[in-house]
Every structure is written in structure tokens, then in C-alpha cells.
Design a protein around this motif. Sequence first.
Motif, PDB file in Angstrom:
ATOM      1  N   ARG A  50       0.910  -0.950  -0.153  1.00 18.96           N
ATOM      2  CA  ARG A  50       0.097   0.103  -0.014  1.00 18.96           C
ATOM      3  C   ARG A  50       1.055   1.317  -0.089  1.00 18.96           C
ATOM      4  O   ARG A  50       1.738   1.438   0.815  1.00 18.96           O
ATOM      5  CB  ARG A  50      -0.877   0.179   1.076  1.00 18.96           C
ATOM      6  N   LEU A  51       0.662   2.060  -0.905  1.00 13.22           N
ATOM      7  CA  LEU A  51       1.254   3.181  -1.130  1.00 13.22           C
ATOM      8  C   LEU A  51       0.502   4.420  -0.335  1.00 13.22           C
ATOM      9  O   LEU A  51      -0.894   4.415  -0.583  1.00 13.22           O
ATOM     10  CB  LEU A  51       1.513   3.814  -2.485  1.00 13.22           C
ATOM     11  N   GLU A  52       1.101   5.310   0.334  1.00 11.09           N
ATOM     12  CA  GLU A  52       0.714   6.430   1.207  1.00 11.09           C
ATOM     13  C   GLU A  52       0.896   7.649   0.574  1.00 11.09           C
ATOM     14  O   GLU A  52       2.068   8.017   0.487  1.00 11.09           O
ATOM     15  CB  GLU A  52       1.032   6.600   2.513  1.00 11.09           C
ATOM     16  N   PRO A  53      -0.196   8.326  -0.209  1.00 10.79           N
ATOM     17  CA  PRO A  53       0.209   9.404  -0.886  1.00 10.79           C
ATOM     18  C   PRO A  53       0.128  10.888  -0.104  1.00 10.79           C
ATOM     19  O   PRO A  53       0.191  12.144  -0.623  1.00 10.79           O
ATOM     20  CB  PRO A  53      -1.033   9.580  -1.919  1.00 10.79           C
ATOM     21  N   TRP A  54      -0.031  10.988   1.143  1.00  3.57           N
ATOM     22  CA  TRP A  54      -0.067  11.981   1.951  1.00  3.57           C
ATOM     23  C   TRP A  54       1.042  13.039   1.853  1.00  3.57           C
ATOM     24  O   TRP A  54       0.717  14.255   1.745  1.00  3.57           O
ATOM     25  CB  TRP A  54      -0.597  11.882   3.455  1.00  3.57           C
ATOM     26  N   GLN A  55       2.088  12.396   1.736  1.00  5.90           N
ATOM     27  CA  GLN A  55       3.496  13.477   1.594  1.00  5.90           C
ATOM     28  C   GLN A  55       3.209  14.206   0.237  1.00  5.90           C
ATOM     29  O   GLN A  55       3.705  15.336   0.160  1.00  5.90           O
ATOM     30  CB  GLN A  55       4.771  12.619   1.761  1.00  5.90           C
ATOM     31  N   GLY A  77      -4.682   0.540  -2.549  1.00  5.19           N
ATOM     32  CA  GLY A  77      -3.921  -0.315  -1.852  1.00  5.19           C
ATOM     33  C   GLY A  77      -4.182  -1.183  -0.440  1.00  5.19           C
ATOM     34  O   GLY A  77      -3.905  -2.093  -0.205  1.00  5.19           O
ATOM     35  N   SER A  78      -5.204  -0.429   0.014  1.00  8.70           N
ATOM     36  CA  SER A  78      -5.679  -1.037   1.172  1.00  8.70           C
ATOM     37  C   SER A  78      -6.448  -2.351   0.709  1.00  8.70           C
ATOM     38  O   SER A  78      -6.486  -3.510   1.383  1.00  8.70           O
ATOM     39  CB  SER A  78      -6.803  -0.159   2.064  1.00  8.70           C
ATOM     40  N   LEU A 106      -4.834 -14.664  11.573  1.00  5.04           N
ATOM     41  CA  LEU A 106      -3.975 -13.961  10.657  1.00  5.04           C
ATOM     42  C   LEU A 106      -5.339 -13.271   9.546  1.00  5.04           C
ATOM     43  O   LEU A 106      -5.266 -12.272   9.062  1.00  5.04           O
ATOM     44  CB  LEU A 106      -2.937 -14.611   9.841  1.00  5.04           C
ATOM     45  N   ALA A 107      -6.145 -14.382   9.233  1.00  3.45           N
ATOM     46  CA  ALA A 107      -7.257 -14.089   8.159  1.00  3.45           C
ATOM     47  C   ALA A 107      -8.029 -12.836   8.709  1.00  3.45           C
ATOM     48  O   ALA A 107      -8.282 -11.919   8.028  1.00  3.45           O
ATOM     49  CB  ALA A 107      -7.802 -15.088   7.666  1.00  3.45           C
ATOM     50  N   LEU A 108      -8.410 -13.192  10.088  1.00  2.00           N
ATOM     51  CA  LEU A 108      -9.164 -12.212  10.836  1.00  2.00           C
ATOM     52  C   LEU A 108      -8.476 -10.861  11.038  1.00  2.00           C
ATOM     53  O   LEU A 108      -9.326  -9.781  10.506  1.00  2.00           O
ATOM     54  CB  LEU A 108      -9.657 -12.554  12.063  1.00  2.00           C
ATOM     55  N   PHE A 109      -7.107 -10.854  11.383  1.00  2.00           N
ATOM     56  CA  PHE A 109      -6.606  -9.560  11.504  1.00  2.00           C
ATOM     57  C   PHE A 109      -6.580  -8.747  10.220  1.00  2.00           C
ATOM     58  O   PHE A 109      -6.421  -7.605  10.255  1.00  2.00           O
ATOM     59  CB  PHE A 109      -5.178  -9.946  11.871  1.00  2.00           C
ATOM     60  N   SER A 110      -6.425  -9.546   9.149  1.00  2.00           N
ATOM     61  CA  SER A 110      -6.505  -8.844   7.768  1.00  2.00           C
ATOM     62  C   SER A 110      -7.352  -7.815   7.396  1.00  2.00           C
ATOM     63  O   SER A 110      -7.466  -6.956   6.718  1.00  2.00           O
ATOM     64  CB  SER A 110      -6.216  -9.994   6.670  1.00  2.00           C
ATOM     65  N   LEU A 111      -8.607  -8.164   7.956  1.00  2.00           N
ATOM     66  CA  LEU A 111      -9.755  -7.209   7.793  1.00  2.00           C
ATOM     67  C   LEU A 111      -9.552  -5.838   8.070  1.00  2.00           C
ATOM     68  O   LEU A 111     -10.018  -4.997   7.815  1.00  2.00           O
ATOM     69  CB  LEU A 111     -11.072  -7.818   8.583  1.00  2.00           C
ATOM     70  N   ALA A 112      -8.503  -5.658   9.054  1.00  2.00           N
ATOM     71  CA  ALA A 112      -8.391  -4.233   9.702  1.00  2.00           C
ATOM     72  C   ALA A 112      -7.652  -3.388   8.670  1.00  2.00           C
ATOM     73  O   ALA A 112      -7.506  -2.277   8.915  1.00  2.00           O
ATOM     74  CB  ALA A 112      -7.289  -4.322  10.855  1.00  2.00           C
ATOM     75  N   LEU A 113      -7.085  -3.925   7.483  1.00  2.00           N
ATOM     76  CA  LEU A 113      -6.296  -3.078   6.654  1.00  2.00           C
ATOM     77  C   LEU A 113      -7.381  -2.566   5.579  1.00  2.00           C
ATOM     78  O   LEU A 113      -7.001  -1.625   4.598  1.00  2.00           O
ATOM     79  CB  LEU A 113      -5.636  -4.064   5.651  1.00  2.00           C
ATOM     80  N   LEU A 114      -8.699  -2.938   5.545  1.00  2.00           N
ATOM     81  CA  LEU A 114      -9.599  -2.460   4.403  1.00  2.00           C
ATOM     82  C   LEU A 114     -10.059  -0.921   4.508  1.00  2.00           C
ATOM     83  O   LEU A 114     -10.034  -0.574   5.599  1.00  2.00           O
ATOM     84  CB  LEU A 114     -10.642  -3.306   4.399  1.00  2.00           C
ATOM     85  N   ASN A 171      -8.746   1.991   4.005  1.00  2.00           N
ATOM     86  CA  ASN A 171      -7.813   2.898   4.724  1.00  2.00           C
ATOM     87  C   ASN A 171      -7.546   4.193   3.917  1.00  2.00           C
ATOM     88  O   ASN A 171      -6.895   4.269   2.964  1.00  2.00           O
ATOM     89  CB  ASN A 171      -6.413   2.266   4.834  1.00  2.00           C
ATOM     90  N   LEU A 172      -8.311   5.070   4.329  1.00  2.00           N
ATOM     91  CA  LEU A 172      -8.514   6.603   3.821  1.00  2.00           C
ATOM     92  C   LEU A 172      -7.864   7.585   4.582  1.00  2.00           C
ATOM     93  O   LEU A 172      -7.846   8.757   4.360  1.00  2.00           O
ATOM     94  CB  LEU A 172     -10.012   6.974   3.447  1.00  2.00           C
ATOM     95  N   LYS A 173      -7.122   6.933   5.611  1.00  2.00           N
ATOM     96  CA  LYS A 173      -6.616   7.965   6.609  1.00  2.00           C
ATOM     97  C   LYS A 173      -5.333   8.881   5.949  1.00  2.00           C
ATOM     98  O   LYS A 173      -5.236  10.069   6.358  1.00  2.00           O
ATOM     99  CB  LYS A 173      -5.926   7.084   7.752  1.00  2.00           C
TER     100      LYS A 173
END
Length: 445
Positions: free
Chosen positions: A70-75, A107-108, A136-144, A146-148
Motif C-alpha cells: 500500500r502506497l501512502e500519498p499524503w506526503q 492499496g488497502s 491472521l485472516a481475521l486480522f487482515s480485515l483491519a487493512l480495508l 484505509n483512507l486516513k
Amino acid sequence: MARLLNLSAEDSLIAGRLIRNFSWVFSSQAVSGLISIGTLAIMAQSLGPAGLGLFAIFQAYVRIVDRLLRLEPWQAVIKYGVEALSDNDNDRFMRLLKASVYVNLAGSTLAAGVAALAAQVTAGMMGWPQDSSAYLALFSLALLFNLKPTAVAVLRIFDRFDVLAKVDVGIALMRLVLSAGIWAMGYGLWGFVLVAVIEGLANSLLPFVFSLRYVRERGYGTFMQLPIKGIRSENPGILRFLWNSNFNVIIRQTVQRLDVILLSVLVDEKFVGYFHIARRVADSALKLGRPLNQAIFPELARKWSSGEERGFHKLVNGVLLAIAGLCLTVLIPAAFLMPSLLSFVFGAGFDGAASMVNVQLLAVILLLATMVLNPAMLSMGRDRELLWVTLLGSVVFLACFVPLVRVLGPVGAAAAHVLFNGTLVAGALFVLYWSRRQRDVRRTS
């Protein structure tokens, strides 16, 4: 005050803005850091060293996949967005926001999908417990969703650091309450993983929801309806900047997060749990200096784009001195009290983590310096040099990690971070001041 410090009217304005933004972010980071320690104490008491070590392994896996894909474009949005607003080019700014949203969602989604699909294979290859793939599969849901990163760029450009501060504290409080409930009901590791997923989704979406309000207030409410065609011609070098600034972070954070994965192969889960305590305590200390970095990047971008090189370097040096003073007054005294503090907060079973925590705090002191030097180099357009410095630090880290762990035990993992961050500081200082010297030579010739 401005006369005593020999500040111009513009410098006084910048100083006031920095102090205001810093105070908001510092207070939120300090409060959320204390709350996070409380949450960690609840987890430690509930799971014990081995259970906490497993949680750290699952979290590290998901974060590594996320960081790699995942790329973060904020910079890039801050750098080019500040330029667009300075030129009163609202359409250009809105196209940047729309492109940032697309990059976030793509990316998310990719990171969450790959993390879930690769969970079973990874757990089997690493020899983790049998039910690890489900965790691990459950933890992966936290990545969806991501607009922060887009929200961070918008709110920092508009100097609404207070909004980010309040949201961060609210999410930290939510996790503390949920964790206390999981502990009281005895749900164990499954419950804490579910809480981490809820926290991740809230952290991804809530800041963006609040940022939309301030976008609309300034007349940018329809930015998603604009085409993004022409964004490269409007912002020369944006793809290179986006890639280099992210690749630098990708390498640095991935290498650092590999520590838990590598350590899980070399030592028992108990010592991984100790190291997780060390990393989390160090991260809480890191929050004392992170507000400076968050507040200073937009100011550095403004100064460099306006050609104020002398003021730019004066600002960088001043913040570095402030960080040094902060470390001397806060982090070093805390190191002497660490064994008793760990035993009191996390229980007697975690007092063995004291040496790891103290070495990790030394690494944090060096990392605080890089948090100022990195945005300085990005503001100067030295993203390529920053990438090479990070690559050098990564090579040092990976080459030394296993030998240090074999010689020093689990403390060697923290020592590897000291070498990594020390390399980053030395390399960034060399590039920053070498560049200044080269410009001075060109002016005099």
C-alpha cells in the motif's frame, strides 16, 4: 517575545502556528500513549508473555503485508497541494485529493486480500501454532478502506491538527474500553484480535469522514467529480516523488517490522512477548516527539518552495535541538526506573524485558532525529538520496540482526534497531549539509 528571539513577523507567525499545532498533536499523542500503555497492560495481564508474543507475531505479519503493498500519498499531497494552493489553483488541488483517494482504496484492498489469502501458507512456513492462519485472516480485515492518508494530508494542510488529535484519542479510548471488556469476559486472544480489527477500521475511516467537512467548508466538496487526467503534467515529478517517498518508508518500516517475525524463529514466544513490550513502550516514548514531525513538514515545504533556504535550515536545527532536550529530560531518567515500572504495570512476569526496553529507547532517540530529517530531505526534493540512505540502513540491520541475537540474546534485536536508526541519522545529516555546502560553493563561484 519575537524581539527577544530576533524573529521576523513571518517567523513569529510560523512559530505561533507550529506551537499551536504541536500542542494539539503532543497532547493527543501523550494521552493516547498513556491509554495505549493501559491497553497493553490489560493484554499482558490477560495473555501472559507467550500469548502476547503470538499477538505481536500476527500483528507484525499483517503490518508487513500492508506496508509492502500500500502506497501512502499524503506526503505528495502536502508537497504538491501546498504549491497548488499557493498558486490559487483549486482544480489542481482537488485532482490531487481525488487521486489520493483512489490510491488509498486500491492499496488497502490489495493488502487486505493478499494478507488473508497468504495466511495459511505463511503460518505453515514459519511453524506458527496450528490455528494461526485463522487469526491472521481475521486480522487482515483491519487493512480495508484505509483512507486516513488522504485525511492526514487535508487536515495538516488546513492546519486542523486538533481534529486528528481528538480522533486519535477517541479511538485509543475505544480500544481501551473494548480490551477491558474482553479481559473481563475472558475471551482471550480471539477477543483481542477482534478489537484490533475494530480499531484498524475506525482509524482508517473516521479521520476521512471529519476531513470531508473541512474540504467542503473551503469549497472543495465536489472534488470526486473532477477528472484526474493531467495530474502528472500539473505536478512534475509527482510519480517519482510518490514512489521514492513511499519506497523509503516501505523499506524502513518493513525491515523494522521483520524483527518480530525473525525473532519468532530464533527464540520462544515468551521472549517475543518481551520484545513486543519493548517496542510498544518505545513507541509510546516516540509519540513525545512525533508531534514535532507532523507539525513541521508543512512548514518546511512552505519555506523551501518559497526559496527561504536560511530559514529552512534554521528551523531544522532548532527542532533537532528541541528533540535532544526532550530526550535528555524524559527518556533517559525513565530508563533507570524501567525494571520497577515494567513489573508494576505489566506484572512480575515482564520484568525480564527491562534491558530490551532500555536499548530500544536508545534506538527511539535516534529515530526521533530521523523524523525531522526525513521531511526536510523530502521538502528539498532529495527523495532519491533519502531512499539510498534507507537502503544502507536496511542492509546494516538485516546483516546484523541474527548475529546480534545469537550473541546478545533477544536484546540483540533492540541493538539492531540502534544500528539501523544510527545509520539513518548519519546518512541524512551528511546529505542535508553536503547539499547546503554544494549550493554555497555554486553561489560563490
